[in-house]
Design an enzyme around this catalytic site. Structure first.
Site, PDB file in Angstrom:
ATOM      1  N   TYR A 118      14.482   4.614 -13.102  1.00 40.26           N
ATOM      2  CA  TYR A 118      13.346   3.431 -13.237  1.00 40.26           C
ATOM      3  C   TYR A 118      13.276   2.680 -14.473  1.00 40.26           C
ATOM      4  O   TYR A 118      13.012   1.200 -14.078  1.00 40.26           O
ATOM      5  CB  TYR A 118      11.783   4.404 -13.324  1.00 40.26           C
ATOM      6  CG  TYR A 118      10.917   3.459 -14.011  1.00 40.26           C
ATOM      7  CD1 TYR A 118       9.864   2.678 -12.839  1.00 40.26           C
ATOM      8  CD2 TYR A 118      10.291   4.050 -15.315  1.00 40.26           C
ATOM      9  CE1 TYR A 118       9.318   2.279 -13.426  1.00 40.26           C
ATOM     10  CE2 TYR A 118       9.191   3.534 -15.755  1.00 40.26           C
ATOM     11  CZ  TYR A 118       8.781   2.029 -15.002  1.00 40.26           C
ATOM     12  OH  TYR A 118       6.967   1.155 -15.060  1.00 40.26           O
TER      13      TYR A 118
ATOM     14  N   LYS B 105      13.630  -1.889 -14.786  1.00 35.73           N
ATOM     15  CA  LYS B 105      13.149  -2.665 -15.583  1.00 35.73           C
ATOM     16  C   LYS B 105      14.140  -3.284 -16.427  1.00 35.73           C
ATOM     17  O   LYS B 105      13.163  -4.439 -16.491  1.00 35.73           O
ATOM     18  CB  LYS B 105      12.150  -2.080 -16.074  1.00 35.73           C
ATOM     19  CG  LYS B 105      10.819  -0.975 -16.217  1.00 35.73           C
ATOM     20  CD  LYS B 105      10.148  -2.367 -14.905  1.00 35.73           C
ATOM     21  CE  LYS B 105       9.325  -1.319 -14.104  1.00 35.73           C
ATOM     22  NZ  LYS B 105       8.191  -2.644 -12.892  1.00 35.73           N
TER      23      LYS B 105
ATOM     24  N   LEU C 145       0.798  -1.069  -0.168  1.00 35.47           N
ATOM     25  CA  LEU C 145       0.240  -0.021  -0.402  1.00 35.47           C
ATOM     26  C   LEU C 145       0.679   1.201  -0.435  1.00 35.47           C
ATOM     27  O   LEU C 145       0.251   2.394   0.654  1.00 35.47           O
ATOM     28  CB  LEU C 145      -0.844   0.067   1.398  1.00 35.47           C
ATOM     29  CG  LEU C 145      -2.098  -0.827   0.845  1.00 35.47           C
ATOM     30  CD1 LEU C 145      -3.370  -1.403   2.727  1.00 35.47           C
ATOM     31  CD2 LEU C 145      -2.264  -1.086   0.151  1.00 35.47           C
ATOM     32  N   SER C 146       2.175   1.335  -0.342  1.00 31.70           N
ATOM     33  CA  SER C 146       3.289   2.539  -0.224  1.00 31.70           C
ATOM     34  C   SER C 146       2.530   3.554  -1.222  1.00 31.70           C
ATOM     35  O   SER C 146       2.874   4.353  -1.223  1.00 31.70           O
ATOM     36  CB  SER C 146       4.160   2.018  -0.632  1.00 31.70           C
ATOM     37  OG  SER C 146       4.324   1.399  -2.145  1.00 31.70           O
TER      38      SER C 146
ATOM     39  N   SER D  38       8.562  -1.846 -19.399  1.00 34.96           N
ATOM     40  CA  SER D  38       8.078  -1.167 -20.068  1.00 34.96           C
ATOM     41  C   SER D  38       8.430  -0.894 -20.763  1.00 34.96           C
ATOM     42  O   SER D  38       9.816  -1.236 -21.320  1.00 34.96           O
ATOM     43  CB  SER D  38       8.127  -0.575 -18.774  1.00 34.96           C
ATOM     44  OG  SER D  38       8.519   1.674 -18.975  1.00 34.96           O
TER      45      SER D  38
HETATM   46  N1  LIG Z   1       1.214   3.255 -15.354  1.00 35.34           N
HETATM   47  C1  LIG Z   1       2.586   3.050 -16.058  1.00 35.34           C
HETATM   48  O1  LIG Z   1       2.166   4.515 -16.619  1.00 35.34           O
HETATM   49  C2  LIG Z   1       3.381   1.736 -16.338  1.00 35.34           C
HETATM   50  C3  LIG Z   1       3.827   2.200 -18.098  1.00 35.34           C
HETATM   51  C4  LIG Z   1       5.152   0.441 -17.818  1.00 35.34           C
HETATM   52  C5  LIG Z   1       5.165  -0.037 -16.519  1.00 35.34           C
HETATM   53  N2  LIG Z   1       4.331   0.123 -15.835  1.00 35.34           N
HETATM   54  C6  LIG Z   1       4.344  -0.808 -14.942  1.00 35.34           C
HETATM   55  O2  LIG Z   1       3.162  -1.440 -13.793  1.00 35.34           O
HETATM   56  C7  LIG Z   1       3.634  -1.343 -13.031  1.00 35.34           C
HETATM   57  C8  LIG Z   1       2.014  -1.238 -12.319  1.00 35.34           C
HETATM   58  O3  LIG Z   1       1.900  -0.098 -12.079  1.00 35.34           O
HETATM   59  P1  LIG Z   1       0.769   1.418 -12.282  1.00 35.34           P
HETATM   60  O4  LIG Z   1       1.079   2.166 -12.980  1.00 35.34           O
HETATM   61  O5  LIG Z   1      -0.402  -0.192 -11.317  1.00 35.34           O
HETATM   62  O6  LIG Z   1       1.367   1.625 -10.888  1.00 35.34           O
HETATM   63  P2  LIG Z   1       0.927   1.759  -9.148  1.00 35.34           P
HETATM   64  O7  LIG Z   1       2.129   1.917  -8.592  1.00 35.34           O
HETATM   65  O8  LIG Z   1      -0.818   1.962  -9.110  1.00 35.34           O
HETATM   66  O9  LIG Z   1       1.020   0.204  -9.032  1.00 35.34           O
HETATM   67  C9  LIG Z   1       1.753  -0.665  -8.288  1.00 35.34           C
HETATM   68  C10 LIG Z   1       1.188  -1.076  -6.971  1.00 35.34           C
HETATM   69  O10 LIG Z   1       2.787  -1.974  -6.056  1.00 35.34           O
HETATM   70  C11 LIG Z   1       2.972  -1.304  -5.533  1.00 35.34           C
HETATM   71  N3  LIG Z   1       4.014  -1.851  -4.253  1.00 35.34           N
HETATM   72  C12 LIG Z   1       5.202  -0.845  -4.710  1.00 35.34           C
HETATM   73  N4  LIG Z   1       6.426  -1.540  -4.597  1.00 35.34           N
HETATM   74  C13 LIG Z   1       6.085  -2.791  -3.474  1.00 35.34           C
HETATM   75  C14 LIG Z   1       6.442  -3.283  -2.838  1.00 35.34           C
HETATM   76  N5  LIG Z   1       7.972  -3.438  -2.532  1.00 35.34           N
HETATM   77  N6  LIG Z   1       5.886  -4.288  -2.082  1.00 35.34           N
HETATM   78  C15 LIG Z   1       4.627  -4.803  -1.996  1.00 35.34           C
HETATM   79  N7  LIG Z   1       3.958  -4.136  -3.073  1.00 35.34           N
HETATM   80  C16 LIG Z   1       4.692  -2.754  -3.982  1.00 35.34           C
HETATM   81  C17 LIG Z   1       2.703  -0.527  -4.018  1.00 35.34           C
HETATM   82  O11 LIG Z   1       1.735   0.147  -3.082  1.00 35.34           O
HETATM   83  C18 LIG Z   1       1.322   0.017  -5.407  1.00 35.34           C
HETATM   84  O12 LIG Z   1      -0.670  -0.470  -5.084  1.00 35.34           O
HETATM   85  C19 LIG Z   1       4.854  -1.256 -12.070  1.00 35.34           C
HETATM   86  O13 LIG Z   1       5.032  -2.173 -12.048  1.00 35.34           O
HETATM   87  C20 LIG Z   1       4.880   0.030 -13.851  1.00 35.34           C
HETATM   88  O14 LIG Z   1       5.911   0.345 -13.127  1.00 35.34           O
HETATM   89  C21 LIG Z   1       3.043   1.071 -15.523  1.00 35.34           C
END
Ligand SMILES: NC(=O)c1ccc[n+]([C@@H]2O[C@H](COP(=O)([O-])OP(=O)(O)OC[C@H]3O[C@@H](n4cnc5c(N)ncnc54)[C@H](O)[C@@H]3O)[C@@H](O)[C@H]2O)c1
Length: 331
Positions: free
Chosen positions: A151, A155, A36-37, A127
């Site tokens: 970042y 990845k 939930l960070s 990504s």
């Molecule tokens: N949204 C974008 O634009 C995008 C684009 C490319 C890749 N991604 C990747 O997709 C994934 C999901 O993205 P999103 O947009 O849903 O992000 P988000 O931040 O909404 O979701 C990521 C979740 O991971 C949780 N989290 C982070 N570190 C953690 C840890 N150490 N232990 C447990 N939980 C942890 C956070 O609390 C969050 O709920 C990520 O890995 C992100 O890098 C996202």
């Protein structure tokens, strides 16, 4: 047939919460873990409203070995969908150690527990940022890799670790390289909730539309593109999570990176215009200077996703805007 149980890391986040809904609706039992960070249980309340029941959730950090051990002891997982990670490019430049510790360190602990319990099937959220900025779009999976910020480097490092793991044929690994996820679930119950200043364009435009910010800052109008502003490939979040189901069900040993986008490019000014006409409201914007690290064009060649996963995006950009707007205005 017994129901397959899959672990969804980061499942209370933006994309993860949509994935929980989609996998549950596809007949899987999901177990979500999240620290939930960057999310809250509000997202799970939304998931519960959509499904009519609350899927399993365990709060904890993927870097916490004892926590992971407890979860893997409790459930017999068939595989893992790995979303958990920090994702803000700007923050990663200021706090690279945090990003490497959380994203790379956390992933290593996750892969270690998977190996210990013989769970060797994973779909990883990668990504388009792993592509070298000198590549010309449309980007294909075999193009040169190289990153411009911590970042993106996390990845790429995780991809390389997975590639190494998958030299053992017992592993089946897919890295989905997302382009720009946008939109929300059509119910309006779950969507993107940026913390602070949105990193992504559509949430920023929505913030202006609801009066939270004065205007959209457009970083540069002198790129070599149709109207001079940067072009990106926007993929609807529901299409994106459908791609995860297809990827999960694509059983092949080894390591496969796959682009997930639409192959359609939209400029910043075009996106502003699309939102204006979709919600019938004027969006103020100001052209300002280019932002360092931004490239003119970034869009996908999506042939591999079509060929291997039989997946292609089906929602239009208007669908994504309307669903995103529905979510934002409901809140
Ligand atoms: N949204 C974008 O634009 C995008 C684009 C490319 C890749 N991604 C990747 O997709 C994934 C999901 O993205 P999103 O947009 O849903 O992000 P988000 O931040 O909404 O979701 C990521 C979740 O991971 C949780 N989290 C982070 N570190 C953690 C840890 N150490 N232990 C447990 N939980 C942890 C956070 O609390 C969050 O709920 C990520 O890995 C992100 O890098 C996202």
């Amino acid at each position: 047939m017994t129901q397959k149980i899959i672990l969804i890391t980061g499942g209370t986040g933006y994309i993860g919460s949509h994935a929980v809904v989609a996998f549950e609706q596809a007949g899987y039992q999901t177990v979500t873990i999240d620290n939930l960070s960057n999310s809250s249980l509000d997202a799970f309340d939304g998931v519960e409203k959509i499904l009519g029941y609350r899927p399993i959730f365990r709060q904890g950090d993927i870097r916490d070995w004892d926590f992971l051990k407890g979860v893997f002891f409790e459930f017999a997982f068939d595989g893992v969908i790995h979303f958990a990670g920090l994702k803000a490019v700007g923050e990663s430049c200021k706090k690279p150690i945090l990003y490497h510790n959380n994203n790379v360190g956390g992933s290593i602990e996750l892969f270690r527990i998977m190996e210990e319990y013989g769970v060797r099937h994973i779909v990883f959220s990668s990504s388009a940022t792993v592509y070298h900025p000198d590549n010309q779009s449309p980007l294909t999976e075999d193009m040169r890799l190289g990153t411009t910020n911590p970042y993106g480097t996390t990845k790429l490092v995780i991809e390389k670790i997975l590639e190494d793991l998958a030299r053992d044929a017992q592993w089946s690994v897919i890295s989905l390289r997302y382009f720009n996820p946008i939109g929300a679930h059509p119910s309006g119950y779950i969507g993107e909730i940026p913390s602070g200043i949105p990193n992504n364009l559509l949430p920023y435009i929505m913030d202006v539309a609801i009066g939270k910010r004065d205007k959209v800052l457009v970083f540069g109008d002198d790129y070599d593109t149709r109207d001079g502003t940067g072009v990106r490939d926007y993929i609807d979040v529901c299409d994106l999570v459908d791609a995860h189901i297809s990827a999960y069900e694509y059983h092949d040993s080894g390591y496969t990176p796959i682009n997930i986008g639409t192959g359609i490019w939209v400029s910043v000014l075009e996106m502003i215009e699309l939102v204006q006409s979709a919600i019938d409201q004027t969006i103020s914007y100001e052209i300002t200077s280019r932002r360092s690290g931004d490239i003119a064009e970034c869009y996908a060649n999506v042939s591999l996703a079509k060929k291997l996963l039989w997946w292609t995006a089906t929602r239009t950009i208007k669908d994504s805007i309307m669903n995103g707007w529905n979510f934002v205005s409901n809140r």
